[in-house]
Structure formats: structure tokens, C-alpha cells
Design a protein around this motif. Structure first.
Motif, PDB file in Angstrom:
ATOM      1  N   GLY A  94      37.027  14.808  11.644  1.00 57.24           N
ATOM      2  CA  GLY A  94      36.050  15.142  11.879  1.00 57.24           C
ATOM      3  C   GLY A  94      35.008  14.849  13.362  1.00 57.24           C
ATOM      4  N   LYS A  95      36.243  15.405  14.024  1.00 59.04           N
ATOM      5  CA  LYS A  95      35.258  15.519  15.608  1.00 59.04           C
ATOM      6  C   LYS A  95      35.586  17.525  16.517  1.00 59.04           C
ATOM      7  N   SER A  96      35.978  18.279  14.716  1.00 55.20           N
ATOM      8  CA  SER A  96      36.645  19.913  15.320  1.00 55.20           C
ATOM      9  C   SER A  96      35.337  19.820  16.012  1.00 55.20           C
ATOM     10  N   ALA A  97      34.582  19.830  15.726  1.00 55.53           N
ATOM     11  CA  ALA A  97      33.348  20.811  16.418  1.00 55.53           C
ATOM     12  C   ALA A  97      33.050  20.868  18.003  1.00 55.53           C
ATOM     13  N   ILE A  98      32.711  19.248  18.091  1.00 55.28           N
ATOM     14  CA  ILE A  98      33.455  18.236  18.962  1.00 55.28           C
ATOM     15  C   ILE A  98      33.986  19.249  20.015  1.00 55.28           C
ATOM     16  N   PHE A  99      35.307  18.914  19.381  1.00 53.28           N
ATOM     17  CA  PHE A  99      36.406  19.537  20.412  1.00 53.28           C
ATOM     18  C   PHE A  99      35.550  21.017  20.407  1.00 53.28           C
ATOM     19  N   VAL A 100      35.283  21.751  19.709  1.00 53.71           N
ATOM     20  CA  VAL A 100      35.466  23.043  19.825  1.00 53.71           C
ATOM     21  C   VAL A 100      34.523  23.463  21.262  1.00 53.71           C
ATOM     22  N   GLN A 101      33.109  22.733  21.284  1.00 53.47           N
ATOM     23  CA  GLN A 101      32.146  22.923  21.804  1.00 53.47           C
ATOM     24  C   GLN A 101      32.367  22.163  23.059  1.00 53.47           C
ATOM     25  N   GLN A 102      33.251  21.649  23.516  1.00 54.00           N
ATOM     26  CA  GLN A 102      33.617  20.903  24.688  1.00 54.00           C
ATOM     27  C   GLN A 102      34.601  21.703  25.886  1.00 54.00           C
ATOM     28  N   ALA A 103      35.438  22.064  24.950  1.00 51.70           N
ATOM     29  CA  ALA A 103      36.443  23.795  25.388  1.00 51.70           C
ATOM     30  C   ALA A 103      36.020  24.308  25.246  1.00 51.70           C
ATOM     31  N   LEU A 104      35.342  25.149  24.795  1.00 50.46           N
ATOM     32  CA  LEU A 104      34.815  26.297  24.964  1.00 50.46           C
ATOM     33  C   LEU A 104      33.158  26.078  26.478  1.00 50.46           C
ATOM     34  N   LEU A 105      33.067  24.936  26.290  1.00 47.23           N
ATOM     35  CA  LEU A 105      31.695  24.557  27.935  1.00 47.23           C
ATOM     36  C   LEU A 105      32.889  24.634  28.924  1.00 47.23           C
ATOM     37  N   LEU A 106      34.585  23.918  28.544  1.00 47.32           N
ATOM     38  CA  LEU A 106      35.772  23.704  29.712  1.00 47.32           C
ATOM     39  C   LEU A 106      35.910  25.064  30.403  1.00 47.32           C
ATOM     40  N   VAL A 107      35.312  26.094  29.306  1.00 47.24           N
ATOM     41  CA  VAL A 107      36.400  27.395  30.079  1.00 47.24           C
ATOM     42  C   VAL A 107      35.232  28.493  29.997  1.00 47.24           C
ATOM     43  N   SER A 108      34.160  27.658  29.712  1.00 49.30           N
ATOM     44  CA  SER A 108      32.759  28.404  30.263  1.00 49.30           C
ATOM     45  C   SER A 108      32.475  28.490  32.198  1.00 49.30           C
ATOM     46  N   VAL A 109      32.493  27.262  32.030  1.00 51.43           N
ATOM     47  CA  VAL A 109      31.558  26.915  33.441  1.00 51.43           C
ATOM     48  C   VAL A 109      33.336  27.150  34.632  1.00 51.43           C
ATOM     49  N   SER A 110      34.559  27.223  33.844  1.00 47.26           N
ATOM     50  CA  SER A 110      36.024  27.455  34.541  1.00 47.26           C
ATOM     51  C   SER A 110      35.830  29.389  34.893  1.00 47.26           C
ATOM     52  N   GLY A 111      34.837  29.440  34.164  1.00 43.88           N
ATOM     53  CA  GLY A 111      34.973  30.738  34.325  1.00 43.88           C
ATOM     54  C   GLY A 111      33.692  31.497  35.515  1.00 43.88           C
ATOM     55  N   ILE A 112      32.778  30.485  35.416  1.00 44.54           N
ATOM     56  CA  ILE A 112      31.535  30.437  36.510  1.00 44.54           C
ATOM     57  C   ILE A 112      31.607  30.700  37.348  1.00 44.54           C
ATOM     58  N   ALA A 113      32.549  29.348  37.225  1.00 43.90           N
ATOM     59  CA  ALA A 113      32.784  29.514  38.805  1.00 43.90           C
ATOM     60  C   ALA A 113      34.066  30.351  39.744  1.00 43.90           C
ATOM     61  N   SER A 114      34.780  30.513  38.490  1.00 39.16           N
ATOM     62  CA  SER A 114      35.467  31.757  39.428  1.00 39.16           C
ATOM     63  C   SER A 114      35.516  33.074  39.679  1.00 39.16           C
ATOM     64  N   TYR A 115      34.346  33.463  38.307  1.00 38.97           N
ATOM     65  CA  TYR A 115      33.544  34.402  39.427  1.00 38.97           C
ATOM     66  C   TYR A 115      32.396  34.700  39.978  1.00 38.97           C
ATOM     67  N   LEU A 116      32.077  33.189  40.498  1.00 38.20           N
ATOM     68  CA  LEU A 116      30.848  33.213  42.013  1.00 38.20           C
ATOM     69  C   LEU A 116      31.985  33.169  42.559  1.00 38.20           C
ATOM     70  N   GLY A 117      32.802  31.460  42.703  1.00 41.65           N
ATOM     71  CA  GLY A 117      33.701  32.039  43.915  1.00 41.65           C
ATOM     72  C   GLY A 117      33.639  31.721  44.877  1.00 41.65           C
TER      73      GLY A 117
END
Length: 318
Positions: A94-117
Motif C-alpha cells: 500500500g505504500k508504492s505511491a509514496i515510495f515512487v514519490q520520495q524516490a523521484l524527489l531524491l533523484v530530482s534534488v540530486s539532479g538540481i544539486a548536480s546541475y547548480l554545482g
């Protein structure tokens, strides 16, 4: 049945410990892979935008992006509150949606951190540096204020002692200049002590200023000071005694109002107190009157009155 030996028990314990932490290590590896994936996207996007030549894999950008991500993501996580508890394998029912949301959020934050450097790292470093500078500045300011206060207190004490020394010298030599210098010193000390008008030092300096003014012949000013002290609730044997002296000096030519002055003297000697130091002062005042040794009160009491005052008990109202 044979008992297992010591080495087998140790091996079994190690195996159990590894099995216990294996899910944690697996999830840590998964989070690292998500961060690396995001940093790759961010680094690649930065490289694609900033360079015209698109040949080759931008290893330098991707490596820097990964470094930036690992340094910045924990900082961002505390701000946007990434729920690492939700990024756990296996996924709970029952927590698949939350798992996907938080995983994508982590990827997004990592990408932003990498891009702005560089800008992100500089910003975080600047924020940390500013906090350290502010903290150090506040500590230094507090230390400077403490040192300034200590220096001021020391200076005021020196000025007070200088006023006392000059007054004593003036009484021996009859020098009005020394009394004027004593008054200047006590005024400077009072200017410092006035920052805390409830302090004993302020009261002591005010009383001594009255004494100097009396020696300068400015008796109404001295009387005004002692009246202010009494009105402010600072009634002590010294303030009462000084008020009696100032009143007598002002009124002895009129030969009137002496009863009030004599009452003040008795109050000064018998003012209720449990302070031994104050009682000692009261005893000295009583002996002065008894032996007719106070120049400012010469002629106020007759011999019978002085004997009666000598019987008074210090610190206890009659």
C-alpha cells in the motif's frame, strides 16, 4: 551430540550480525544509486547547456555533479524533508505511491544539486561561514562589553579613591583646589556608576559627593543629595547623620530647629539593623557625639545630652 566449539560460535554470531544489517546496507546502496542517477542527469544537463561540442561523455561534469550531490543533498533533505523511511526495500504493501514519490524527489534534488554545482556549494559554504562569523562576532561583542564594563568599574573605583585622597589632603592643607579636584573625580565616578543606580557604589559615591560639597561650603547642595537618598528609601545611619550635620551647619546661626537635628542623630545611632558593619559605624558616630568629637556638631549637645546618647544601644530603636 557434540557441542560447537568457540570459533564456530563466533562465525555464527558474525553471520547473524551480517544478516541483520544486510537490509540496511541494501537500502543504503539503493539510496546512493538514486543520488548517483540524479547527479548524472544534472551533470549531463549542465554539460549539454554549457558546451557547444557534444562529443564524448562528460566525466568531469558528472563526477563534479556527483560530489556536489552527496554534499548538498543531506543539506536539502533537512529543508524539504525527504522521507528516507519511505525509500525502503522491499516496498511495504500500500505504500508504492509514496515510495515512487520520495524516490523521484531524491533523484530530482540530486539532479538540481548536480546541475547548480558550484553555486550551491558556494551558497552553503557562505551560509555556514556567515553563521560562524555572526556567532564569533556576538561572542566578541559580549567579551568586549564585559571588558569595557570591567574597565569602567575599575576606573570608577580609582576615581572614587582619588576623590577620597584629595579630600583628606585638602582637610590637612586647607586647599580648595584639591577639593575641586575631588569633586571632579567623584562626578566622573558617579557618571559611570549611574548606569546602575541601585548599586552600593552609586550610593556610596553620592554620599561622598555630599561630603565634598559640604567641605566646599555648598551645604544646600549637599543637603539636597542626602534628602534624595532618604526619599529613595536609602536611609542609613550615615545619611541620617549627614543630614543632621548639614541642617545644623545651615541653622546654627539662627539658633533654631535643633530638636529635629538631635532626633536625627539619635535615629542614626539606633536605626534598627542586624548588619555588624553598620553597627560599627553607629558605634563610631555615638562615640563622636559622646566625646564631642564631631566638628560639624560642636555646641549642639550639652554634657548631659551627650552622656544620655552614650547610653543608647546601637542598632536598636530607643
Amino acid at each position: 551430540m557434540e557441542n560447537p566449539n568457540g570459533s564456530e560460535l563466533i562465525d555464527a554470531h558474525i553471520a547473524q550480525s551480517f544478516i541483520a544489517i544486510y537490509p540496511t546496507l541494501l537500502n543504503l546502496l539503493f539510496v546512493i544509486l538514486l543520488i548517483l542517477g540524479g547527479s548524472f542527469l544534472g551533470g549531463y544537463a549542465k554539460w549539454s547547456r554549457s558546451t557547444e561540442e557534444k562529443g564524448g561523455i562528460p566525466f568531469k561534469n558528472i563526477l563534479f555533479g556527483a560530489a556536489a550531490s552527496f554534499m548538498c543533498v543531506p543539506f536539502f533533505s533537512s529543508v524539504i524533508h525527504i522521507d528516507y523511511q519511505s525509500i525502503i526495500l522491499p516496498i511495504e504493501a500500500g505504500k508504492s505511491a509514496i515510495f515512487v514519490q520520495q524516490a523521484l524527489l531524491l533523484v530530482s534534488v540530486s539532479g538540481i544539486a548536480s546541475y547548480l554545482g558550484y553555486a550551491l556549494l558556494d551558497g552553503i559554504a557562505d551560509k555556514v561561514l556567515q553563521q560562524e562569523i555572526k556567532k564569533e562576532s556576538e561572542e566578541r561583542k559580549a567579551q568586549d562589553e564585559k571588558i569595557f564594563s570591567q574597565n569602567n568599574s575599575l576606573r570608577a573605583e580609582v576615581l572614587y579613591l582619588k576623590a577620597v585622597t584629595n579630600t583628606e589632603s585638602a582637610e590637612k592643607t586647607g586647599s580648595k583646589n584639591l577639593l575641586e579636584e575631588a569633586l571632579r573625580c567623584i562626578n566622573e565616578a558617579l557618571a559611570i556608576y549611574s548606569e546602575n543606580k541601585s548599586s552600593p557604589e552609586y550610593d556610596k559615591s553620592r554620599v561622598y559627593k555630599g561630603y565634598i560639597l559640604k567641605r566646599l561650603g555648598r551645604i544646600p547642595e549637599a543637603l539636597e543629595i542626602v534628602n534624595e537618598q532618604i526619599a529613595a528609601g536609602r536611609t542609613t545611619p550615615i545619611t541620617l547623620f549627614n543630614k543632621a550635620c548639614y541642617l545644623y551647619l545651615l541653622q546654627k546661626e539662627k539658633q533654631d530647629g535643633f530638636d529635629q537635628i538631635k532626633t536625627l542623630i539619635r535615629q542614626a545611632i539606633t536605626l534598627e539593623t542586624n548588619d555588624n558593619e553598620l553597627k560599627q559605624k553607629q558605634l563610631r558616630l555615638k562615640n563622636k557625639i559622646k566625646e564631642d568629637g564631631e566638628p560639624d556638631l560642636k555646641g549642639l549637645f550639652n554634657e548631659l545630652e551627650r552622656a544620655e546618647i552614650g547610653e543608647l544601644e546601637c542598632g536598636k530603636p530607643s
